[in-house]
Design an enzyme around this catalytic site. Structure first.
Site, PDB file in Angstrom:
ATOM      1  N   ASP A 198       0.807  -1.219   0.000  1.00 48.80           N
ATOM      2  CA  ASP A 198       0.000   0.000   0.000  1.00 48.80           C
ATOM      3  C   ASP A 198       0.848   1.280   0.000  1.00 48.80           C
ATOM      4  O   ASP A 198       2.033   1.257   0.330  1.00 48.80           O
ATOM      5  CB  ASP A 198      -0.888   0.027   1.255  1.00 48.80           C
ATOM      6  CG  ASP A 198      -2.027  -0.974   1.183  1.00 48.80           C
ATOM      7  OD1 ASP A 198      -2.019  -1.826   0.271  1.00 48.80           O
ATOM      8  OD2 ASP A 198      -2.915  -0.905   2.043  1.00 48.80           O
ATOM      9  N   ASP A 199       0.186   2.372  -0.324  1.00 49.89           N
ATOM     10  CA  ASP A 199       0.676   3.758  -0.126  1.00 49.89           C
ATOM     11  C   ASP A 199       1.681   4.238  -1.178  1.00 49.89           C
ATOM     12  O   ASP A 199       2.213   5.333  -1.072  1.00 49.89           O
ATOM     13  CB  ASP A 199       1.273   3.978   1.273  1.00 49.89           C
ATOM     14  CG  ASP A 199       0.297   3.683   2.397  1.00 49.89           C
ATOM     15  OD1 ASP A 199      -0.867   3.351   2.099  1.00 49.89           O
ATOM     16  OD2 ASP A 199       0.688   3.782   3.565  1.00 49.89           O
ATOM     17  N   HIS A 253      -6.255   3.347  -3.575  1.00 47.30           N
ATOM     18  CA  HIS A 253      -6.094   3.497  -2.119  1.00 47.30           C
ATOM     19  C   HIS A 253      -6.365   4.949  -1.703  1.00 47.30           C
ATOM     20  O   HIS A 253      -5.763   5.449  -0.767  1.00 47.30           O
ATOM     21  CB  HIS A 253      -4.676   3.048  -1.729  1.00 47.30           C
ATOM     22  CG  HIS A 253      -4.459   2.850  -0.255  1.00 47.30           C
ATOM     23  ND1 HIS A 253      -5.389   2.270   0.578  1.00 47.30           N
ATOM     24  CD2 HIS A 253      -3.392   3.145   0.545  1.00 47.30           C
ATOM     25  CE1 HIS A 253      -4.900   2.217   1.812  1.00 47.30           C
ATOM     26  NE2 HIS A 253      -3.700   2.758   1.826  1.00 47.30           N
ATOM     27  N   HIS A 289      -4.806   9.623   1.198  1.00 48.29           N
ATOM     28  CA  HIS A 289      -4.786   8.775   2.391  1.00 48.29           C
ATOM     29  C   HIS A 289      -5.430   9.472   3.585  1.00 48.29           C
ATOM     30  O   HIS A 289      -4.854   9.570   4.679  1.00 48.29           O
ATOM     31  CB  HIS A 289      -3.343   8.361   2.724  1.00 48.29           C
ATOM     32  CG  HIS A 289      -3.251   7.014   3.367  1.00 48.29           C
ATOM     33  ND1 HIS A 289      -3.489   6.814   4.708  1.00 48.29           N
ATOM     34  CD2 HIS A 289      -2.935   5.801   2.866  1.00 48.29           C
ATOM     35  CE1 HIS A 289      -3.316   5.534   5.001  1.00 48.29           C
ATOM     36  NE2 HIS A 289      -2.983   4.897   3.893  1.00 48.29           N
ATOM     37  N   TYR A 337      -6.403   2.804   6.406  1.00 51.70           N
ATOM     38  CA  TYR A 337      -6.568   2.325   7.786  1.00 51.70           C
ATOM     39  C   TYR A 337      -7.695   1.287   7.918  1.00 51.70           C
ATOM     40  O   TYR A 337      -8.034   0.869   9.014  1.00 51.70           O
ATOM     41  CB  TYR A 337      -6.848   3.480   8.779  1.00 51.70           C
ATOM     42  CG  TYR A 337      -6.020   4.701   8.505  1.00 51.70           C
ATOM     43  CD1 TYR A 337      -4.649   4.710   8.771  1.00 51.70           C
ATOM     44  CD2 TYR A 337      -6.583   5.832   7.923  1.00 51.70           C
ATOM     45  CE1 TYR A 337      -3.879   5.818   8.471  1.00 51.70           C
ATOM     46  CE2 TYR A 337      -5.808   6.955   7.625  1.00 51.70           C
ATOM     47  CZ  TYR A 337      -4.461   6.933   7.899  1.00 51.70           C
ATOM     48  OH  TYR A 337      -3.703   8.029   7.602  1.00 51.70           O
ATOM     49  N   HIS A 348       3.466  -2.431   3.151  1.00 53.45           N
ATOM     50  CA  HIS A 348       3.563  -1.061   2.620  1.00 53.45           C
ATOM     51  C   HIS A 348       4.829  -0.868   1.812  1.00 53.45           C
ATOM     52  O   HIS A 348       5.896  -1.340   2.187  1.00 53.45           O
ATOM     53  CB  HIS A 348       3.524  -0.053   3.773  1.00 53.45           C
ATOM     54  CG  HIS A 348       2.234  -0.073   4.516  1.00 53.45           C
ATOM     55  ND1 HIS A 348       1.976  -0.985   5.515  1.00 53.45           N
ATOM     56  CD2 HIS A 348       1.110   0.664   4.371  1.00 53.45           C
ATOM     57  CE1 HIS A 348       0.738  -0.780   5.969  1.00 53.45           C
ATOM     58  NE2 HIS A 348       0.190   0.211   5.292  1.00 53.45           N
TER      59      HIS A 348
END
Ligand code: ZN
Length: 350
Positions: free
Chosen positions: A162-163, A213, A217, A254, A307
């Protein structure tokens, strides 16, 4: 040396920074940075005049900077919505207002720590919201609108990252996966996709799957339904522009699926992609611990959360070969979320 505050806003085109001293005077000219220049931004803040770097002030729609900034030793604060004026539909509260809020009420914004993560101080609210959302989430999973693991007799595992994308770690993760012939799913944030399109194309060119995503964020419960959809749709458009394909999966930042967030997503043409194994790599517990957490938790049908962006992910990269080797030794195949879901049932074709 008086205290200084760097308000950092995210906008359609990147970050906007304004630095004030404790009398409200600008310490530097307001500056703009792309989503791929976080390392440069941190170095700039550290070199700003004499004395310690200014305290950084973000709002809760920005979950991309506290990780790399706390890892770099900066003092980071989060100003929550009840402290701030309304924000634009797409973008955070302006940088000057963030700095001014912290300057005039220094005790009000929450100090964000590396251990506590972006939501430091709001954990109880987060867990309560997720708990309240559980019945609706279960119903959605039953209906095929949410996927968190495959069949337990399916000897395959989906690794997810992710991210990202990230200027440093994306190519390292892709290279390790390639060494083992493994495929994975990358849940990208639009802010980074826009800044680093070549890294996104690199991911896609090796046959990995791309998911949505959000753009910046955010802590989703702080958004209006219109803001939430804007985050999803802009990111989907950006991924489509860069890769020629619209992502079908959305992973909520989250995993903050409250009843309100789930209601705002109702009818949206995307499938929620959750996980059943959390590597907790964002807390940087050491590569051995990250590998142990994954190998203890994962089995047939697992979806593993890791991540590759928005922070110092060196430990994740170091842990990855042991994780892959450990899973392969058990005869598990590494596939994308889409491949895992296709065998699982109602989300087939999602
Ligand atoms: Zn994330």
């Amino acid at each position: 040396m008086s205290k200084r505050y760097a308000g950092i806003a995210w906008t359609e085109t990147g970050y906007r920074v304004e630095v004030l001293d404790d009398t409200g005077r600008h310490v530097a000219e307001p500056s703009s940075w792309s989503g791929g220049q976080v390392g440069e931004l941190i170095a700039w803040l550290g070199g700003l005049g004499d004395g310690p770097a200014p305290a950084v002030v973000l709002d809760s729609t920005n979950g991309l900077l506290d990780g790399p900034m706390t890892a770099a030793g900066l003092e980071v604060y989060r100003a929550d919505p009840w402290l701030l004026p309304p924000r634009p539909r797409f973008g955070s509260v302006p940088a000057g207002q963030l700095a001014e809020q912290a300057r005039t009420a220094p005790g009000a914004p929450a100090r964000v720590t590396a251990e506590g993560g972006t939501l430091t101080g709001r954990a109880e609210e987060y867990f309560d919201g997720v708990r309240r959302g559980e019945p609706a989430r279960a119903a959605l999973t039953e209906a095929g609108g949410c996927f968190d693991h495959g069949r337990r007799d399916d000897r395959r595992v989906a690794l997810t990252f992710d991210d990202g994308p990230d200027p440093v770690y994306t190519r390292q993760v892709v290279e390790i996966l390639e060494r083992y012939g493994a495929r994975a799913t990358f849940f990208c944030v639009g802010h980074h996709v826009a800044a680093l399109p070549d890294e996104v194309r690199r991911i896609a060119s090796y046959g990995h799957e791309l998911g949505n995503h959000s753009w910046s964020h955010p802590f989703l419960p702080d958004l209006t339904p219109a803001e939430l959809r804007e985050q999803l749709d802009r990111t989907a458009e950006e991924l489509d522009r860069v890769t020629g394909a619209v992502p079908t999966w959305f992973r909520p930042p989250y995993g903050a699926l409250t009843p309100e967030v789930l209601a705002a997503l109702e009818g949206h043409p995307t499938t929620l992609a959750m996980w059943d194994v959390d590597a907790r790599d964002w807390s940087r517990p050491g590569p051995e611990q990250i590998a142990a957490t994954v190998l203890e938790g994962a089995g047939p049908g697992s979806v593993v959360l890791m991540h590759e962006g928005a922070g110092d992910r060196a430990q994740t990269v170091q842990a990855l070969p042991s994780i892959i080797e450990g899973l392969l030794e058990r005869g598990l195949e590494l596939v994308t979320v889409g491949e895992l879901a296709a065998m699982a049932g109602p989300t087939a074709g999602a």
